[in-house]
Write a protein that holds these residues in place. Sequence first.
Motif, short mmCIF file in Angstrom:
data_model
loop_
_atom_site.label_atom_id
_atom_site.label_comp_id
_atom_site.label_asym_id
_atom_site.label_seq_id
_atom_site.Cartn_x
_atom_site.Cartn_y
_atom_site.Cartn_z
N GLY A 1 49.28 43.92 123.06
CA GLY A 1 49.57 43.68 124.33
C GLY A 1 49.42 42.16 124.81
O GLY A 1 49.69 41.44 123.78
N PRO A 2 48.97 41.87 125.84
CA PRO A 2 48.81 40.49 126.37
C PRO A 2 47.66 39.62 125.65
O PRO A 2 46.67 40.25 125.29
N VAL A 3 47.76 38.50 125.92
CA VAL A 3 46.83 37.64 125.59
C VAL A 3 45.64 37.52 126.70
O VAL A 3 46.28 37.59 127.92
N VAL A 4 44.42 37.91 126.71
CA VAL A 4 43.69 38.27 127.89
C VAL A 4 42.65 37.08 128.00
O VAL A 4 41.95 37.03 129.06
N TRP A 5 42.31 36.24 127.07
CA TRP A 5 41.31 35.12 127.01
C TRP A 5 41.77 34.12 125.89
O TRP A 5 42.03 34.56 124.84
N LEU A 6 41.33 33.05 126.67
CA LEU A 6 41.68 31.74 125.52
C LEU A 6 40.25 31.17 125.55
O LEU A 6 39.36 31.02 126.42
N ARG A 7 39.75 30.71 124.34
CA ARG A 7 38.41 30.04 123.97
C ARG A 7 38.66 28.94 123.33
O ARG A 7 39.68 28.91 122.14
N GLU A 8 37.91 27.64 123.44
CA GLU A 8 38.21 26.53 122.74
C GLU A 8 36.50 26.17 122.43
O GLU A 8 35.87 26.14 123.30
N ALA A 9 36.46 25.90 121.00
CA ALA A 9 35.11 25.40 120.67
C ALA A 9 35.20 24.37 119.64
O ALA A 9 35.98 24.31 118.96
N VAL A 10 34.29 23.48 119.73
CA VAL A 10 34.08 22.27 118.56
C VAL A 10 33.08 22.83 117.67
O VAL A 10 32.08 23.13 118.00
N MET A 11 33.65 23.03 116.28
CA MET A 11 32.63 23.47 115.15
C MET A 11 32.85 22.72 114.07
O MET A 11 33.83 21.94 114.20
N PRO A 12 31.86 22.60 113.17
CA PRO A 12 32.19 21.77 112.11
C PRO A 12 32.95 22.66 110.99
O PRO A 12 32.82 23.79 110.85
N ASP A 13 34.07 21.90 110.44
CA ASP A 13 34.83 22.48 109.17
C ASP A 13 34.10 22.71 108.35
O ASP A 13 33.01 22.08 107.87
N MET A 14 33.85 24.10 107.66
CA MET A 14 33.26 24.64 106.86
C MET A 14 33.70 24.04 105.50
O MET A 14 32.47 23.81 104.48
N ASP A 15 34.77 23.34 105.23
CA ASP A 15 34.72 22.42 104.05
C ASP A 15 34.23 20.92 103.91
O ASP A 15 33.92 20.37 103.22
N THR A 16 34.78 20.34 105.25
CA THR A 16 34.50 18.49 105.25
C THR A 16 33.22 18.72 106.25
O THR A 16 32.77 17.53 106.08
N GLN A 17 32.79 19.61 106.95
CA GLN A 17 31.71 19.43 107.97
C GLN A 17 32.13 18.53 108.93
O GLN A 17 31.43 18.06 109.96
N LYS A 18 33.26 18.06 109.24
CA LYS A 18 33.97 17.21 109.99
C LYS A 18 34.14 18.11 111.45
O LYS A 18 34.52 19.34 111.21
N PRO A 19 34.16 17.89 112.61
CA PRO A 19 34.35 18.33 113.85
C PRO A 19 35.69 18.98 113.91
O PRO A 19 36.75 18.44 113.41
#
Length: 107
Positions: free
Chosen positions: A68-86
């Motif tokens: 069906g449709p896209v009902v929500w968009l979310r953005e978040a900055v997290m540490p990369d699991m491999d490099t720990q960079k944003p």
Amino acid sequence: MRRRLTARVLLFDPLDRILLMRGRFEGAPDAERFWFTVGGGVEPGESLMQAAAREIAEETGLADVVLGPVVWLREAVMPDMDTQKPLLCQESYVVARSAGGAPSRGG
């Protein structure tokens, strides 16, 4: 900053029950477990809906899914699991419906 596009799926059965997965981050076997929706990264050359369908098949084994449709968009900055960079995670939540059945992790 590196960007990761993801297709998250709100997968419902005919009784309007949602399928959630439970797990923990890779490499953290002692960490607290958490609930999350079906889904994952959009691969190069793949549309959001193609990624959603692929992730459903891989994670549940269900093939009779109507997207069906896209009902929500979310953005978040997290540490990369491999490099720990944003890492900028851009998530699109797609509604999907299935006839139900027993999920399979075979995919």
